[in-house]
Design a protein around this motif. Structure first.
Motif, PDB file in Angstrom:
ATOM      1  N   GLU A 179       4.159 -34.924  22.215  1.00 43.78           N
ATOM      2  CA  GLU A 179       2.780 -34.466  22.081  1.00 43.78           C
ATOM      3  C   GLU A 179       2.739 -33.569  23.546  1.00 43.78           C
ATOM      4  O   GLU A 179       2.489 -32.497  23.594  1.00 43.78           O
TER       5      GLU A 179
ATOM      6  N   GLU B 102       5.327 -31.059  24.230  1.00 40.35           N
ATOM      7  CA  GLU B 102       5.078 -30.035  23.662  1.00 40.35           C
ATOM      8  C   GLU B 102       4.107 -28.967  24.375  1.00 40.35           C
ATOM      9  O   GLU B 102       4.230 -27.621  24.486  1.00 40.35           O
TER      10      GLU B 102
ATOM     11  N   ARG C 265       5.620 -27.289  27.278  1.00 46.63           N
ATOM     12  CA  ARG C 265       6.326 -25.960  26.922  1.00 46.63           C
ATOM     13  C   ARG C 265       5.243 -24.948  26.816  1.00 46.63           C
ATOM     14  O   ARG C 265       5.544 -23.840  27.461  1.00 46.63           O
TER      15      ARG C 265
END
Length: 338
Positions: A196, A199, A202
């Motif tokens: 998580e 992500e 990113r």
């Protein structure tokens, strides 16, 4: 007023306290946002009750000023609190770095002075800086410790365009480092073990993410950089193995800043420091003037600080808020007060 207390062993509660009033040289700040920090979790998870209101990322509005306040401050001003108090007159305090006062210091929201997870906080008025209108209260809370710590660590190793920066740990401080490094112009490699948070990295601008549970981060970074390694690095996890790996993943003449708290670690000084001609810097939050510089950077570069906040909570939801934050999958978590 309300205040959030830690009772030990992941138990917290909201208690009632008398409203504070400002004496000479003091200010009462009405809290509008108070951030949660990884340091809070050390105390939250510990087995000792803390006899002080939690929260060391205060941002709000001046509610009351005592006599002798610095010129330029007035009731109603939007402010960030530099949350340490030293003697205020020694050489180190005069540089704004009161957390390292040789005569001792208190941390507001630590174990020795009431903090910002409350309706109000009472602090020396000299610790306040103005929050630019362009920044939200949530953004001000973030930069008052965690995000500011990441920015200052990157600044100390002169991160700029052309750098390839590896950032180990993608908790709120590491995610802040990822975002700030991108706005400094760097190529960013983010390392963590939580999908998580990778992500989120990113989303905040990481060019590459590495799950250290799935692959050796040292080899992965070298592969991404043509065998050379990163030019700069920020270690935010405090994990002993990561502290060693981040140096191994750096190229010759690399620069590394350590900000993550953790247990003692072992470093191969011959191979990873001396033979690499490495520059290693430790960084502990920032001084008051640097806090002003951090605000200026965020405004001038239009850094989307509010995007760092993945969870906003009412103060009355403190028990649930710390339970979620303790799960180590979030970005920045902030208490927001009207």
């Amino acid at each position: 007023m309300r205040g959030v207390m830690f009772n030990g062993n992941r138990e917290c509660e909201i208690r009632e306290f008398p409203d504070p009033h400002a004496g000479p040289g003091q200010a009462v700040v009405k809290i509008r946002a108070s951030g949660m920090c990884g340091t809070d979790l050390h105390r939250y998870r510990g087995d000792v009750a803390i006899d002080a209101i939690t929260g060391h990322e205060p941002c709000g509005v001046i509610h009351e000023l005592g006599a002798g306040a610095p010129a330029g401050l007035k009731v109603g001003d939007r402010v960030v609190v530099h949350h340490y108090e030293g003697c205020g007159i020694c050489e180190i305090c005069s540089k704004g770095f009161e957390q390292a006062c040789p005569h001792g210091h208190v941390t507001f929201g630590g174990v020795d002075a009431h903090g910002a997870n409350a309706d109000y906080i009472l602090v020396p008025s000299r610790l306040l800086i103005h929050l630019p209108e362009e920044l939200s209260f949530e953004g001000g809370a973030a930069i008052s410790c965690g995000t500011g710590t990441a920015w200052n660590g990157l600044k100390k190793i002169n991160v700029a365009g052309g750098d390839v920066v590896s950032i180990f740990g993608q908790g709120p401080v590491g995610l802040s480092g990822t975002m700030c490094a991108k706005y400094m112009g760097a190529n960013v490699i983010a390392v963590d073990v939580v999908p998580e948070r990778l992500e989120l990295a990113r989303r905040y601008g990481a060019d590459h993410v590495i799950n250290a549970n799935d692959t050796d981060p040292v080899e992965a970074i070298k592969e991404l950089t043509g065998g050379l390694g990163s030019t700069a690095a920020l270690e935010t996890s405090g994990n002993p193995e990561c502290r060693s790996q981040i140096l191994k993943a750096m190229r010759t003449f690399g620069r590394c800043c350590y900000v993550g708290m953790g247990p003692p670690s072992t470093i191969n000084f011959r191979d990873d420091v001396i033979f690499k001609v490495a520059t290693i810097i430790g960084s502990w939050t920032f001084n008051k003037s640097e806090l002003i510089e951090i605000c200026r950077f965020m405004v001038e570069e239009k850094v989307p600080l509010d995007d760092l906040v993945t969870h906003r909570f009412a103060l009355d939801d403190a028990v649930e808020a710390f339970r979620i934050f303790d799960g180590a999958t979030t970005g920045k978590c902030v208490f927001v007060l009207d």
